[in-house]
Design an enzyme around this catalytic site. Sequence first.
Site, PDB file in Angstrom:
ATOM      1  N   GLU A  60      48.886 -24.344 -25.333  1.00  0.00           N
ATOM      2  CA  GLU A  60      49.276 -25.561 -24.626  1.00  0.00           C
ATOM      3  C   GLU A  60      50.126 -26.482 -25.501  1.00  0.00           C
ATOM      4  OE1 GLU A  60      46.367 -23.590 -22.323  1.00  0.00           O
ATOM      5  OE2 GLU A  60      46.217 -24.238 -24.416  1.00  0.00           O
ATOM      6  N   HIS A 130      36.500 -26.245 -16.440  1.00  0.00           N
ATOM      7  CA  HIS A 130      37.452 -26.070 -15.351  1.00  0.00           C
ATOM      8  C   HIS A 130      37.266 -27.133 -14.261  1.00  0.00           C
ATOM      9  CE1 HIS A 130      37.098 -22.097 -17.257  1.00  0.00           C
ATOM     10  NE2 HIS A 130      38.349 -21.907 -16.880  1.00  0.00           N
TER      11      HIS A 130
END
Length: 325
Positions: A60, A130
Amino acid sequence: MAKMNLLQAINNALITAMEENEKVMVFGEDVGHFGGVFRATSNLQQKFGRDRCFNTPLTEQGIIGFANGLASQGSVPVAEIQFGDYIFPAFDQIVNETAKWRYRSGGQFSCGTLTIRTPYGGGIAGGHYHSQSPEAYFAHTPGLKIVIPRNPYQAKGLLLASIRDDNPVLFMEPKRLYRASTGEVPEEDYTLPLGKAEITKSGTDITLLAWGAQMEVIDKATELAQKEGIDAEVIDLRSILPWDAETVCESVVKTGRLLISHEAPLTGGFASEIAATVQDKCFLNLESPIARVCGLDTPYPLAHEKEYMPDHLKVFEAIKRTVHY
């Protein structure tokens, strides 16, 4: 007009932007031929080629560092972070580079053409890696815009506006709404204003404020309140940064009460900033303390997701407490 779910509206917005401007490119983890984990970028690589829609390594920090470089050199990158929970390795790049590059260079360079897309929020039994809602972390950062749609129509118009805005935008998509329902979406090009809230229902007794997936929860609570004779005004904030304090305060002056709801934990959540501003601007108009119905101050639980989530019943009880204070 066409019937689309939220994912299809996002995909349609990306196609519209890429057709309109050849400098727009989409990249992230598995976004190429696979279409991303949620299929938001389906068929973009086939339509526009591997130079404009491509997979990145699983890093990321690298995705956003690469995006910053592209944006500063005139490209229009749309970078996908696969889950909002995964954005934290890129926090330094977003906060210290994306948001500050224009200021740091005295206006010579800018990352203003960068849009970062990421799914956020719970309700999918995804557990604590998540399901998080990290908007408040980034709301503390001058130089960014933060945008959160609530339905397919909003998603397309706000995403196109974000891609074309002259500031870096963090576009957060409520993942549990991706395929939850469909709505009418114009097939043609259109944008919606960033930084402007929308009053979705007028009322006189209390102002209810939320964004993203929490709007559905607020609407259900409003229906229950209506049966009790409570007439609520409902506002979708849509943009967290900048946020539309004027619209919110005008509503609170009218109703005398405010309830804010978001999925993120209570402490340090963006509701705190809204509450502080509203009590400063509307103190003499308030009939009761500002209420916050938010997630719990715990890691997002898998087994106890329903207990964690600020649902319509929690909101309804808070509405009654606030109105009858």
